[in-house]
Design an enzyme around this catalytic site. Structure first.
Site, PDB file in Angstrom:
ATOM      1  N   ASP A 267      43.689  60.326  62.781  1.00  9.05           N
ATOM      2  CA  ASP A 267      42.324  60.344  62.261  1.00  9.05           C
ATOM      3  C   ASP A 267      42.237  59.444  61.025  1.00  9.05           C
ATOM      4  O   ASP A 267      42.502  59.880  59.907  1.00  9.05           O
ATOM      5  CB  ASP A 267      41.917  61.781  61.917  1.00  9.05           C
ATOM      6  CG  ASP A 267      40.473  61.856  61.403  1.00  9.05           C
ATOM      7  OD1 ASP A 267      39.746  60.846  61.513  1.00  9.05           O
ATOM      8  OD2 ASP A 267      40.084  62.939  60.899  1.00  9.05           O
ATOM      9  N   LYS A 274      38.857  56.946  55.823  1.00  8.66           N
ATOM     10  CA  LYS A 274      39.441  57.833  54.813  1.00  8.66           C
ATOM     11  C   LYS A 274      40.097  57.018  53.709  1.00  8.66           C
ATOM     12  O   LYS A 274      40.497  55.879  53.946  1.00  8.66           O
ATOM     13  CB  LYS A 274      40.523  58.710  55.466  1.00  8.66           C
ATOM     14  CG  LYS A 274      40.005  59.816  56.357  1.00  8.66           C
ATOM     15  CD  LYS A 274      41.139  60.674  56.865  1.00  8.66           C
ATOM     16  CE  LYS A 274      40.654  61.809  57.742  1.00  8.66           C
ATOM     17  NZ  LYS A 274      39.814  62.797  57.046  1.00  8.66           N
ATOM     18  N   ARG A 348      34.746  67.918  65.667  1.00 10.52           N
ATOM     19  CA  ARG A 348      33.687  68.723  66.282  1.00 10.52           C
ATOM     20  C   ARG A 348      33.082  68.008  67.493  1.00 10.52           C
ATOM     21  O   ARG A 348      32.587  68.650  68.411  1.00 10.52           O
ATOM     22  CB  ARG A 348      32.618  69.079  65.239  1.00 10.52           C
ATOM     23  CG  ARG A 348      31.958  67.897  64.601  1.00 10.52           C
ATOM     24  CD  ARG A 348      31.257  68.244  63.297  1.00 10.52           C
ATOM     25  NE  ARG A 348      32.196  68.372  62.185  1.00 10.52           N
ATOM     26  CZ  ARG A 348      31.848  68.731  60.953  1.00 10.52           C
ATOM     27  NH1 ARG A 348      30.574  68.994  60.658  1.00 10.52           N
ATOM     28  NH2 ARG A 348      32.758  68.830  60.009  1.00 10.52           N
TER      29      ARG A 348
END
Ligand code: BES
Ligand code: ZN
Ligand code: ZN
Length: 495
Positions: A267, A274, A348
């Protein structure tokens, strides 16, 4: 590794290093569990003179007769628990291995507070084997380190009646540990090796070994079939997403469990990139998927009388010219549309397709596991899994399984007042709030939108608990493998 159970005293097993368990807080440590220490006063006094206090996981190795003994602190008698037993075994096993010994001898402790020989034996073997785990497949280990390997663990029960029970505990532990270590290996594996395709291959191999059904839906078909959540996340990566279903279906199953796992193999955040610090840790963003794999393997090995369906979305979240962009609207498998305002809230999205897919199995119970939110790390740290469900009974069951396995859960509310924060102006839902409040709960509210028609659903946020930065008695630094023991216990205690 040879695991055996004998009857007698730990000191009687030839060639092995005996473990003596000692309490903390006695003036003289002559409350070293008497029977296990073979009532040897002189030895007990020697332990005291060495300054040994008996604090939890304190160790002292001493020669005794022709062999060696390792004295391990159990902590205060009032604090005794099965988890202390796991810790004791993990600490002892590592101490014995570090000195180059190969045979560990553990006493099947008999204390009211921790239960019967079966449970105690299971805890001992779990603690020892989980503690001895190392992820060293990618490094050249020096030969003298490689030969430091425990090859035999002997449990010693005091009575022959306990030995049979103890053996069953050992078998359960072996099955569970193998499953946890499978999860740990996958999580510790770097994302260039553990790709979505690798996860699919592992699932196929496991299915073959344990006679599970395995279906993998490759990326091209996911696109055609409308898995918009998974496709949106994966489209920025050269590694194609894989949707993996593992199905353990014994005859006359008493109930059906569906376990959904977030399998984001890396991720980066996607275009909502990030920060660089600790980004390398985001290889553990597939810990939910790893837990689901482990749980399926354990269910099959233990021949649990339930149908267990594992549903994993494996994808990599990367920025690129083909990546989804902030503001894009995707259509998920359920038909609901989502405005993707932050590409880093990708868990999600992939899970929404998994949860919708789970409905076709009409499960009696659905649990999803995901390293879903940084907010969960802030709220609960690394000791508690975030639990969100509206089902009181399932909450109680997970809570109980959590205490039994020490994979403890802590419940956060899933009140409907938190829901509107996930509504979009131009789509059915948005994937992040605009306030940043209650990040863990609002993520769960988003998931809840895809659970209509599922009988009983719980969400577990394992962001804080799936990885540890410090060595613990039976969890070395890195992947914890959390969730496997919890879910196995949930099923074992179901009826
Ligand atoms: N995988 C992360 C969550 C995470 C953070 C796991 C730290 C383990 C440790 C997840 O995909 C994520 O990035 N979530 C965002 C959501 C936010 C954009 C609403 C987060 O927590 O910052
Ligand atoms: Zn993210
Ligand atoms: Zn993530």
């Amino acid at each position: 590794m040879r695991l055996q159970v004998k009857v007698g005293q730990v000191g009687q097993v030839r060639g092995g290093v005996a473990v003596y368990a000692a309490w903390e807080g006695e003036q003289r440590p002559d409350r070293v569990l008497p029977s296990y220490a073979a009532r040897d006063r002189a030895f007990i006094q020697l332990v005291g003179r060495c300054g040994f206090r008996g604090a939890a996981n304190e160790t002292l190795m001493l020669p005794k007769g022709r062999s060696w003994v390792v004295v391990v602190g159990l902590g205060k008698a009032d604090d005794l628990s099965l988890d202390r037993v796991r810790q004791l075994a993990g600490t002892a096993a590592k101490a014995v291995r570090a000195r180059g010994f190969k045979h560990l001898v553990l006493p099947v402790l008999r204390e009211r507070a921790i239960g019967q020989a079966g449970a105690v034996s299971q805890a001992l073997i779990e603690g020892a084997l989980l503690g001895l785990y190392r992820y060293d497949q990618l490094k050249q280990v020096p030969k003298h380190e490689k030969t430091k390997r425990i090859d035999t663990i002997t449990l010693v029960a005091e009575r022959s009646r306990e030995a049979a029970e103890s053996r069953r505990g050992v078998e359960r532990a072996e099955a569970v540990v193998e499953a946890v270590l499978l999860a740990r290996d996958l999580i510790n594996g770097p994302s260039n090796l553990v790709t979505p395709t690798h996860l699919a291959n592992q699932a196929r191999a496991m299915a073959k070994r344990h006679r599970l059904k395995c279906v993998v839906v490759p990326f091209a078909r996911l696109k055609r079939m409308g898995f918009g959540g998974i496709v949106g996340v994966a489209q920025g990566s050269p590694h194609p997403a894989q949707f993996i279903v593992l199905d353990y279906a014994p005859p006359r199953a008493r109930a059906t469990f569906a376990f959904c796992g977030k399998g984001v193999t890396f991720d980066s955040g996607g275009l909502s990139l990030k920060p660089a610090a600790k980004m390398e840790q985001m290889k553990y963003d597939m810990s939910g998927a790893a837990a689901v794999f482990g749980t399926l393997q354990a269910a099959a090995r233990l021949k649990l009388p339930y149908r267990v369906v594992g549903i994993v979305a494996a994808a990599e979240n990367m920025p690129s010219g083909t990546a989804q962009k902030p503001g894009d609207v995707i259509t998920t498998l359920s038909g609901k549309t989502v405005e993707v305002l932050n590409t880093d809230a990708e868990g999600r999205l992939v899970l929404s397709d998994c949860l919708h897919y789970a409905k076709r199995y009409q499960p009696n119970c659905t649990v999803d596991l995901a390293t879903l939110t940084g907010a969960c790390v802030v709220a609960l740290g690394s000791e508690a899994i975030g639990l969100m469900t509206k089902d009181e009974r399932l909450a109680a069951r997970l809570n109980q399984a959590g205490h039994a396995t020490h994979e403890r859960v802590w419940r956060l509310p899933l009140w409907d007042e938190y829901g509107p924060a996930m509504k979009s102006d131009i789509a059915d839902l948005r994937n992040v709030t605009n306030t940043g409040e209650a990040g863990t709960i609002t993520a769960a509210k988003f998931l809840e939108e895809f659970t209509e028609g599922l009988k009983s659903w719980a969400h577990l946020d394992i962001a804080g608990t799936a990885w540890t930065e410090k060595d613990k008695p039976y969890v070395p630094k890195g992947a914890v493998g959390i969730g496997v023991r919890l879910l196995v216990r949930l099923m074992e205690n179901w009826k």
